[in-house]
Design a protein around this motif. Structure first.
Motif, PDB file in Angstrom:
ATOM      1  N   VAL A   1     178.407  22.545 162.152  1.00 37.66           N
ATOM      2  CA  VAL A   1     178.304  22.748 163.596  1.00 37.66           C
ATOM      3  C   VAL A   1     178.646  21.444 164.306  1.00 37.66           C
ATOM      4  CG1 VAL A   1     176.702  23.227 165.492  1.00 37.66           C
ATOM      5  CG2 VAL A   1     176.562  24.539 163.371  1.00 37.66           C
ATOM      6  N   GLN A   2     179.399  21.556 165.398  1.00 42.41           N
ATOM      7  CA  GLN A   2     179.769  20.381 166.192  1.00 42.41           C
ATOM      8  C   GLN A   2     179.550  20.686 167.665  1.00 42.41           C
ATOM      9  OE1 GLN A   2     183.705  18.900 165.360  1.00 42.41           O
ATOM     10  NE2 GLN A   2     183.564  19.425 163.207  1.00 42.41           N
ATOM     11  N   GLU A   3     179.324  19.646 168.433  1.00 40.12           N
ATOM     12  CA  GLU A   3     179.222  19.804 169.886  1.00 40.12           C
ATOM     13  C   GLU A   3     180.625  19.737 170.479  1.00 40.12           C
ATOM     14  OE1 GLU A   3     177.301  17.637 173.828  1.00 40.12           O
ATOM     15  OE2 GLU A   3     176.685  16.974 171.835  1.00 40.12           O
ATOM     16  N   LEU A   4     180.909  20.623 171.416  1.00 37.32           N
ATOM     17  CA  LEU A   4     182.173  20.567 172.141  1.00 37.32           C
ATOM     18  C   LEU A   4     182.066  19.422 173.140  1.00 37.32           C
ATOM     19  CD1 LEU A   4     184.925  22.079 172.541  1.00 37.32           C
ATOM     20  CD2 LEU A   4     183.828  23.189 174.495  1.00 37.32           C
ATOM     21  N   THR A   5     182.925  18.433 172.990  1.00 31.61           N
ATOM     22  CA  THR A   5     182.922  17.277 173.880  1.00 31.61           C
ATOM     23  C   THR A   5     184.326  17.058 174.422  1.00 31.61           C
ATOM     24  OG1 THR A   5     183.487  15.628 172.189  1.00 31.61           O
ATOM     25  CG2 THR A   5     181.133  16.174 172.453  1.00 31.61           C
ATOM     26  N   VAL A   6     184.449  16.124 175.328  1.00 36.64           N
ATOM     27  CA  VAL A   6     185.750  15.747 175.883  1.00 36.64           C
ATOM     28  C   VAL A   6     186.716  15.354 174.769  1.00 36.64           C
ATOM     29  CG1 VAL A   6     186.894  14.007 177.313  1.00 36.64           C
ATOM     30  CG2 VAL A   6     184.820  15.077 178.118  1.00 36.64           C
ATOM     31  N   ASN A   7     186.196  14.852 173.660  1.00 34.53           N
ATOM     32  CA  ASN A   7     187.040  14.384 172.562  1.00 34.53           C
ATOM     33  C   ASN A   7     187.327  15.450 171.506  1.00 34.53           C
ATOM     34  OD1 ASN A   7     187.332  11.734 173.601  1.00 34.53           O
ATOM     35  ND2 ASN A   7     185.241  11.312 172.941  1.00 34.53           N
ATOM     36  N   SER A   8     186.901  16.672 171.713  1.00 30.76           N
ATOM     37  CA  SER A   8     187.188  17.774 170.778  1.00 30.76           C
ATOM     38  C   SER A   8     188.584  18.312 171.074  1.00 30.76           C
ATOM     39  CB  SER A   8     186.133  18.881 170.921  1.00 30.76           C
ATOM     40  OG  SER A   8     184.838  18.405 170.751  1.00 30.76           O
ATOM     41  N   ARG A   9     189.574  17.452 170.984  1.00 28.42           N
ATOM     42  CA  ARG A   9     190.914  17.751 171.481  1.00 28.42           C
ATOM     43  C   ARG A   9     191.586  18.935 170.783  1.00 28.42           C
ATOM     44  NH1 ARG A   9     190.845  17.178 175.964  1.00 28.42           N
ATOM     45  NH2 ARG A   9     193.075  17.405 176.029  1.00 28.42           N
ATOM     46  N   GLU A  10     191.424  19.068 169.478  1.00 27.35           N
ATOM     47  CA  GLU A  10     192.103  20.159 168.782  1.00 27.35           C
ATOM     48  C   GLU A  10     191.571  21.521 169.240  1.00 27.35           C
ATOM     49  OE1 GLU A  10     192.795  21.836 164.270  1.00 27.35           O
ATOM     50  OE2 GLU A  10     192.437  19.690 164.528  1.00 27.35           O
ATOM     51  N   VAL A  11     190.265  21.669 169.274  1.00 26.04           N
ATOM     52  CA  VAL A  11     189.652  22.930 169.692  1.00 26.04           C
ATOM     53  C   VAL A  11     189.959  23.202 171.163  1.00 26.04           C
ATOM     54  CG1 VAL A  11     187.443  24.117 170.065  1.00 26.04           C
ATOM     55  CG2 VAL A  11     187.829  22.832 167.970  1.00 26.04           C
ATOM     56  N   ILE A  12     189.857  22.185 171.990  1.00 26.82           N
ATOM     57  CA  ILE A  12     190.148  22.356 173.426  1.00 26.82           C
ATOM     58  C   ILE A  12     191.598  22.781 173.626  1.00 26.82           C
ATOM     59  CG2 ILE A  12     190.423  21.111 175.617  1.00 26.82           C
ATOM     60  CD1 ILE A  12     187.845  19.562 174.848  1.00 26.82           C
ATOM     61  N   GLY A  13     192.520  22.141 172.930  1.00 26.14           N
ATOM     62  CA  GLY A  13     193.936  22.492 173.057  1.00 26.14           C
ATOM     63  C   GLY A  13     194.213  23.931 172.645  1.00 26.14           C
TER      64      GLY A  13
ATOM     65  N   ARG B   1     192.765  14.287 182.874  1.00 24.27           N
ATOM     66  CA  ARG B   1     193.208  15.473 182.143  1.00 24.27           C
ATOM     67  C   ARG B   1     192.231  15.915 181.065  1.00 24.27           C
ATOM     68  NH1 ARG B   1     196.339  19.030 184.173  1.00 24.27           N
ATOM     69  NH2 ARG B   1     197.299  20.330 182.654  1.00 24.27           N
ATOM     70  N   LYS B   2     191.685  14.961 180.312  1.00 27.87           N
ATOM     71  CA  LYS B   2     190.760  15.303 179.232  1.00 27.87           C
ATOM     72  C   LYS B   2     189.501  15.972 179.781  1.00 27.87           C
ATOM     73  CE  LYS B   2     190.442  12.439 175.621  1.00 27.87           C
ATOM     74  NZ  LYS B   2     190.273  11.182 174.864  1.00 27.87           N
ATOM     75  N   VAL B   3     188.963  15.450 180.869  1.00 30.84           N
ATOM     76  CA  VAL B   3     187.760  16.030 181.480  1.00 30.84           C
ATOM     77  C   VAL B   3     188.086  17.396 182.081  1.00 30.84           C
ATOM     78  CG1 VAL B   3     186.073  15.753 183.356  1.00 30.84           C
ATOM     79  CG2 VAL B   3     186.665  13.801 181.906  1.00 30.84           C
ATOM     80  N   TYR B   4     189.211  17.495 182.746  1.00 30.83           N
ATOM     81  CA  TYR B   4     189.662  18.749 183.356  1.00 30.83           C
ATOM     82  C   TYR B   4     189.761  19.861 182.300  1.00 30.83           C
ATOM     83  CZ  TYR B   4     193.038  21.773 185.883  1.00 30.83           C
ATOM     84  OH  TYR B   4     193.700  22.820 186.488  1.00 30.83           O
ATOM     85  N   GLU B   5     190.443  19.587 181.207  1.00 31.87           N
ATOM     86  CA  GLU B   5     190.616  20.579 180.153  1.00 31.87           C
ATOM     87  C   GLU B   5     189.291  20.917 179.482  1.00 31.87           C
ATOM     88  OE1 GLU B   5     193.683  18.790 177.764  1.00 31.87           O
ATOM     89  OE2 GLU B   5     195.269  19.505 179.108  1.00 31.87           O
ATOM     90  N   PHE B   6     188.454  19.899 179.259  1.00 31.28           N
ATOM     91  CA  PHE B   6     187.127  20.132 178.688  1.00 31.28           C
ATOM     92  C   PHE B   6     186.308  21.046 179.597  1.00 31.28           C
ATOM     93  CE2 PHE B   6     182.633  18.921 178.993  1.00 31.28           C
ATOM     94  CZ  PHE B   6     182.189  19.349 177.741  1.00 31.28           C
ATOM     95  N   ASN B   7     186.315  20.787 180.892  1.00 30.82           N
ATOM     96  CA  ASN B   7     185.546  21.606 181.839  1.00 30.82           C
ATOM     97  C   ASN B   7     185.982  23.067 181.796  1.00 30.82           C
ATOM     98  OD1 ASN B   7     183.924  19.511 182.769  1.00 30.82           O
ATOM     99  ND2 ASN B   7     185.277  19.028 184.485  1.00 30.82           N
ATOM    100  N   ILE B   8     187.275  23.304 181.711  1.00 29.29           N
ATOM    101  CA  ILE B   8     187.804  24.669 181.667  1.00 29.29           C
ATOM    102  C   ILE B   8     187.313  25.390 180.418  1.00 29.29           C
ATOM    103  CG2 ILE B   8     189.927  26.020 181.356  1.00 29.29           C
ATOM    104  CD1 ILE B   8     191.293  23.936 183.241  1.00 29.29           C
ATOM    105  N   VAL B   9     187.485  24.765 179.261  1.00 29.54           N
ATOM    106  CA  VAL B   9     187.111  25.401 177.991  1.00 29.54           C
ATOM    107  C   VAL B   9     185.596  25.554 177.889  1.00 29.54           C
ATOM    108  CG1 VAL B   9     187.129  25.137 175.467  1.00 29.54           C
ATOM    109  CG2 VAL B   9     189.204  24.680 176.796  1.00 29.54           C
ATOM    110  N   SER B  10     184.875  24.523 178.286  1.00 28.11           N
ATOM    111  CA  SER B  10     183.416  24.568 178.213  1.00 28.11           C
ATOM    112  C   SER B  10     182.862  25.709 179.069  1.00 28.11           C
ATOM    113  CB  SER B  10     182.839  23.224 178.665  1.00 28.11           C
ATOM    114  OG  SER B  10     181.442  23.260 178.674  1.00 28.11           O
TER     115      SER B  10
END
Length: 184
Positions: free
Chosen positions: A23-35, A63-72
Motif C-alpha cells: 500500500v502506498q499513499e498517493l502524493t504529488v510525487n506518485s507520477r506514474e499512477v497520476i499520469g 503542474r505536479k500539484v494540479y495533476e495530483f489534485n485532479i486525480v486525488s
C-alpha cells in the motif's frame, strides 16, 4: 493500468495498492499512477476531466500539484473504501465505482459529473481505426507498424476500446466491430 485498489483514510488522504505491491499513499510525487489515471480520466470520463480541470485551475501553474489534485479528487469521490475482493480498476482496465460516504451526497452539484461520472462510450476515429485492424486479425505490433505509433500507444487504445464498450477480450472487440460498426 494493472489492478489497483484505492481508498480514503479518515484524514482525507488517498491510498492505493497495486496487485502484488505494498500500500502506498498517493502524493504529488506518485507520477506514474497520476499520469496513468489522468490519461484514463481524460479519455473515458471527459466531462469529469473538464470539471476537475476547472475546479483546480488555480493550481495549474504548478503542474505536479494540479495533476495530483485532479486525480486525488477523482479517487476520493469514486473509490472510498478498501475492498480486497473487487479492485477499483480491474485487470481489464474497468473502473468499479463505490458509493463514497460524503456529507454532500444528494446535493453536490458535481454528483454525476466528478462523483459517479458517466463513461464516454463513443470511440474516437483512431480507436475505430484500431478496432477495424483488430477485426482483421492484426496483432499490436502489426497495428503499431501500420499506423506509425508505438506498441504502447496501440495497447492503450485497445484497453480504452474494451473499457468504453465494456468488453473483456480482443475477440469481443473484433466481433463488436464486425457486427455493429462495419455494417453502418
Amino acid at each position: 493500468m494493472e489492478s489497483v485498489e484505492f481508498y480514503n483514510t479518515p484524514e482525507g488522504d488517498v491510498m492505493y495498492k497495486q496487485l502484488g505491491k505494498p500500500v502506498q499513499e498517493l502524493t504529488v510525487n506518485s507520477r506514474e499512477v497520476i499520469g496513468e489515471m489522468l490519461d484514463l480520466i481524460k479519455t473515458r470520463y471527459p466531462q469529469a476531466f473538464k470539471a476537475l480541470c476547472n475546479q483546480y485551475t488555480a493550481s495549474e501553474l504548478n503542474r505536479k500539484v494540479y495533476e495530483f489534485n485532479i486525480v486525488s479528487r477523482f479517487c476520493r469521490c469514486n473509490f472510498g473504501e478498501y475492498d480486497a475482493h473487487t479492485p477499483d480498476i480491474d485487470a481489464d482496465g474497468f473502473f468499479h465505482f463505490e458509493e463514497v460516504k460524503c456529507p454532500l451526497r444528494g446535493e453536490c452539484r458535481m454528483e454525476g459529473v466528478i462523483c459517479k461520472p458517466k463513461l464516454d462510450s463513443k470511440l474516437t476515429d483512431r480507436e475505430l481505426e484500431i478496432a477495424e485492424l483488430i477485426s482483421r486479425g492484426l496483432h499490436a505490433q502489426e497495428i503499431a507498424d501500420r499506423l506509425y505509433v508505438s506498441i504502447k500507444t496501440v495497447q492503450r487504445h485497445r484497453e480504452n476500446i474494451k473499457a468504453k464498450l465494456q468488453l473483456r477480450s480482443l475477440a469481443q472487440v473484433a466481433a463488436y466491430y464486425l457486427e455493429h460498426i462495419k455494417t453502418k
